[in-house]
Design a protein around this motif. Structure first.
Motif, PDB file in Angstrom:
ATOM      1  N   GLU A 255      35.831  32.327  47.596  1.00 43.76           N
ATOM      2  CA  GLU A 255      36.183  33.282  46.546  1.00 43.76           C
ATOM      3  C   GLU A 255      36.665  32.495  45.336  1.00 43.76           C
ATOM      4  OE1 GLU A 255      37.989  32.576  49.134  1.00 43.76           O
ATOM      5  OE2 GLU A 255      40.127  32.600  48.703  1.00 43.76           O
ATOM      6  N   ASP A 262      47.117  36.822  33.592  1.00 44.10           N
ATOM      7  CA  ASP A 262      47.910  37.195  34.764  1.00 44.10           C
ATOM      8  C   ASP A 262      47.425  38.512  35.352  1.00 44.10           C
ATOM      9  OD1 ASP A 262      49.442  35.004  34.619  1.00 44.10           O
ATOM     10  OD2 ASP A 262      51.029  35.942  33.435  1.00 44.10           O
ATOM     11  N   VAL A 264      45.321  41.200  37.172  1.00 44.06           N
ATOM     12  CA  VAL A 264      44.373  41.208  38.274  1.00 44.06           C
ATOM     13  C   VAL A 264      43.902  42.647  38.485  1.00 44.06           C
ATOM     14  CG1 VAL A 264      44.031  40.482  40.653  1.00 44.06           C
ATOM     15  CG2 VAL A 264      45.809  39.417  39.304  1.00 44.06           C
ATOM     16  N   ASP A 265      42.604  42.828  38.723  1.00 41.28           N
ATOM     17  CA  ASP A 265      42.070  44.186  38.931  1.00 41.28           C
ATOM     18  C   ASP A 265      42.685  44.814  40.178  1.00 41.28           C
ATOM     19  OD1 ASP A 265      40.303  43.325  37.031  1.00 41.28           O
ATOM     20  OD2 ASP A 265      38.777  42.757  38.490  1.00 41.28           O
ATOM     21  N   GLN A 266      42.934  46.096  40.102  1.00 41.07           N
ATOM     22  CA  GLN A 266      43.399  46.781  41.304  1.00 41.07           C
ATOM     23  C   GLN A 266      42.448  47.928  41.600  1.00 41.07           C
ATOM     24  OE1 GLN A 266      47.494  47.529  41.682  1.00 41.07           O
ATOM     25  NE2 GLN A 266      48.014  45.415  41.433  1.00 41.07           N
TER      26      GLN A 266
ATOM     27  N   TYR B  14      49.745  40.478  45.790  1.00 37.92           N
ATOM     28  CA  TYR B  14      49.308  39.557  44.737  1.00 37.92           C
ATOM     29  C   TYR B  14      50.448  38.599  44.434  1.00 37.92           C
ATOM     30  CZ  TYR B  14      45.018  42.020  43.438  1.00 37.92           C
ATOM     31  OH  TYR B  14      43.764  42.557  43.440  1.00 37.92           O
ATOM     32  N   THR B  16      50.947  37.058  41.453  1.00 39.19           N
ATOM     33  CA  THR B  16      51.482  37.413  40.135  1.00 39.19           C
ATOM     34  C   THR B  16      50.917  38.749  39.696  1.00 39.19           C
ATOM     35  OG1 THR B  16      49.724  36.066  39.215  1.00 39.19           O
ATOM     36  CG2 THR B  16      51.947  35.125  39.133  1.00 39.19           C
ATOM     37  N   VAL B  21      50.623  45.281  47.783  1.00 38.64           N
ATOM     38  CA  VAL B  21      49.628  46.313  47.496  1.00 38.64           C
ATOM     39  C   VAL B  21      49.417  47.161  48.751  1.00 38.64           C
ATOM     40  CG1 VAL B  21      47.281  46.752  46.714  1.00 38.64           C
ATOM     41  CG2 VAL B  21      48.519  44.776  45.823  1.00 38.64           C
ATOM     42  N   GLY B  42      45.445  51.693  39.973  1.00 38.51           N
ATOM     43  CA  GLY B  42      46.414  50.670  40.364  1.00 38.51           C
ATOM     44  C   GLY B  42      46.940  50.818  41.776  1.00 38.51           C
ATOM     45  N   GLY B  44      45.197  50.083  44.404  1.00 35.50           N
ATOM     46  CA  GLY B  44      44.628  48.994  45.214  1.00 35.50           C
ATOM     47  C   GLY B  44      43.289  49.318  45.845  1.00 35.50           C
ATOM     48  N   SER B  46      40.149  49.033  44.618  1.00 35.00           N
ATOM     49  CA  SER B  46      39.191  47.929  44.452  1.00 35.00           C
ATOM     50  C   SER B  46      39.619  46.721  45.264  1.00 35.00           C
ATOM     51  CB  SER B  46      39.098  47.521  42.981  1.00 35.00           C
ATOM     52  OG  SER B  46      38.622  48.580  42.220  1.00 35.00           O
ATOM     53  N   THR B  47      40.921  46.483  45.289  1.00 40.75           N
ATOM     54  CA  THR B  47      41.455  45.343  46.040  1.00 40.75           C
ATOM     55  C   THR B  47      41.028  45.424  47.505  1.00 40.75           C
ATOM     56  OG1 THR B  47      43.320  45.224  44.550  1.00 40.75           O
ATOM     57  CG2 THR B  47      43.600  44.136  46.681  1.00 40.75           C
ATOM     58  N   ARG B  50      37.484  44.378  47.849  1.00 44.98           N
ATOM     59  CA  ARG B  50      37.352  42.932  47.598  1.00 44.98           C
ATOM     60  C   ARG B  50      37.871  42.117  48.794  1.00 44.98           C
ATOM     61  NH1 ARG B  50      36.532  41.444  42.233  1.00 44.98           N
ATOM     62  NH2 ARG B  50      37.881  39.622  42.395  1.00 44.98           N
ATOM     63  N   PRO B  57      41.614  36.669  49.544  1.00 42.99           N
ATOM     64  CA  PRO B  57      42.102  36.398  50.895  1.00 42.99           C
ATOM     65  C   PRO B  57      43.328  37.259  51.212  1.00 42.99           C
ATOM     66  CG  PRO B  57      42.815  34.677  49.367  1.00 42.99           C
ATOM     67  CD  PRO B  57      42.144  35.736  48.547  1.00 42.99           C
TER      68      PRO B  57
END
Lengths: 266, 222
Positions: A255, A262, A264-266, B14, B16, B21, B42, B44, B46-47, B50, B57
């Motif tokens: 990855e 800073d 990051v997509d959520q 995360y 930073t 999440v 927000g 999570g 998409s997280t 992924r 990871p």
């Protein structure tokens, strides 16, 4: 062959006329460079005098370990200069960069001084250190350009890289464009230098040799070797370093570790 | 018999900013199922997708694909079996054809047969892209068209699980309904396993999806 015309101290001081012109120009046109010109002039005198004495000492000492020690200091300084130019916090690149630089520069300098010029012993400081210095100086800039380009493109193209990863690409396939662009960006200046040499500019080393009374036909041979050496060393250091650093841009699951800012997509 | 995908006690934070999440998140997806995950911005969503395809990871818990931890599968092989289609479609600067055939240039897909021109043209029709020619520049297409091309490209790999990340978020009503009808067909007629996160109100007629809401760092069945 003519002998060198010596520059006395007061003749050297006469050279300050050029600095005076630059200072006046800066003052008249409010360039705000007076302080930098002064500091730069003092540093030029101090650093080069120091180097002159150091080289005289090293040449007299004629020790292999001391010569290699000085070479290592030059390589370490170069890697710190690169760190100053490449602002990257997420990927640790210093150790592989330094290791590649040290090995590649050493092999190149050894090849040129020991084999092409055929100096005996191969580490003869009068040859080994200036050649090493030229390799380090030029390849350092190439490497800084290549690293900066790699990190910038990997961030800008994050969407493309992840799209390819998501369709089964491994990390090498997903970042092959960025790898190519980074390595070529590092190598182009030394290739361009080969195009312009002798037509657009007379290289510093060759000018120095001619001024020092060397036969111009010998001076060009040295210069040709140096130009070829620089292309080779920029190619090897850029390729090996970028290969290692690119791998470090990816995690265990291949990855991409570089994030954009800073957020990051959520 | 193992579920196709199983997420067990998943925790993810995360670095930073350091905010958790997910905490102890669980989910199981069987072969041929359509699973929808909804939730506010927000939370999570998409997280989660992924993490399933290892673009991120995770720190704790397990994600199992056919009973095997995804961490023990070669990443390229995992991502050919579980294909993630991002919210914003990404196209290379090339024709629609080259974009569709791009995955076949990757080493892991070399054993697959490249689709014929005829098959690609038929697919364009099925994806409501009759006005698009294979030699058109993909980046000149509208976002809605690019989203369908991205979906086509993913399906050409015949993945075992399709992860869809808000496929209609940037689209108008017409394009959204086209995408939804394609997804419905893929699930109902072709039996594809789909895990989709969405903001939109997707209510298919021919298939009954299992729906969840992601809130308070966990999934709640609705």
């Amino acid at each position: 062959m003519s002998s060198v015309v010596e520059i006395s101290l007061w003749q050297l001081m006469l050279g300050l006329v050029f600095i005076l012109i630059a200072q006046v120009a800066s003052f008249v046109y409010h360039l705000g460079l007076n302080r930098d010109i002064t500091v730069g002039t003092i540093r030029t005198f101090a650093q080069l005098f120091l180097m002159g004495y150091a080289l005289t000492f090293i040449f007299q000492l004629n020790s292999v370990w001391f010569t290699l020690g000085i070479f290592a200091v030059m390589a370490v300084s170069a890697s710190f200069i690169i760190r100053g130019r490449v602002k990257e916090k997420q990927v640790p690149y210093m150790v592989p960069t330094f290791a590649t630089m040290f090995i590649s520069y050493f092999v190149t300098a050894l090849f040129v001084s020991g084999l092409i010029i055929g100096v005996s012993p191969w580490w003869e400081p009068r040859y080994f250190l200036p050649i090493g210095g030229m390799v380090i100086g030029n390849s350092m800039s190439a490497l800084a350009i290549a690293l900066e380009r790699l990190f910038r493109e990997m961030r800008q193209q994050k969407g493309q890289i992840e799209m390819k990863l998501c369709l089964g690409a491994n990390y090498k396939e997903a970042s092959s464009e960025m790898f190519k662009n980074a390595v070529s960006a590092g190598m182009i200046p030394s290739i361009n230098a080969m195009m312009g040499v002798g037509l657009v500019f007379i290289p510093g080393m060759m000018s120095g040799q001619i001024l020092a009374g060397a036969d111009p036909l010998q001076a060009i041979r040295y210069q040709i070797v140096i130009m070829l050496m620089l292309v080779g060393s920029t190619a090897t250091t850029s390729i090996v370093s970028i290969l290692i650093v690119r791998k470090r841009c990816f995690g265990k699951g291949e990855e991409l570790l570089l994030s954009i800012g800073d957020k990051v997509d959520q | 018999m193992h579920p196709l995908l199983k997420i067990e006690s998943l925790c993810f934070t995360y670095t930073t900013p350091a905010a958790p999440v997910f905490r102890e998140l669980n989910l199981s997806v069987d072969e041929g199922e359509l699973v929808l995950i909804k939730g506010g911005s927000g939370t999570g969503k998409s997280t989660l997708l992924r993490l399933v395809c290892r673009l991120l990871p995770y720190q704790e818990g397990r994600i199992l694909f056919r009973g095997r931890s995804i961490e023990s599968v070669v990443p390229a092989e995992l991502r050919r079996a579980i294909v993630y289609v991002a919210q914003i479609p990404s196209m290379t600067e090339a024709s629609v054809r080259d974009n569709l055939l791009l995955p076949f240039s990757f080493a892991v897909n070399h054993d697959m047969v490249q689709p014929s021109e005829k098959k690609l043209e038929q697919m364009l029709e099925q994806f409501y892209l009759t006005d698009v020619a294979l030699n058109h520049q993909a980046r000149n297409m509208s976002v809605g068209q690019q989203q369908r091309i991205a979906l086509m490209r993913a399906l050409l790999l015949d993945p075992e699980i399709l992860l869809l990340d808000e496929p209609t978020s940037a689209l108008d009503e017409k394009s959204s309904s086209m995408i939804f009808s394609i997804i419905e067909r893929l699930s109902a007629k072709e039996g594809k396993t789909i895990l989709m996160v969405t903001h939109s109100n997707f209510t298919p007629q021919d298939v009954s999806p299992r729906s969840y809401v992601l809130e308070n760092r966990k999934l709640r069945k609705v």
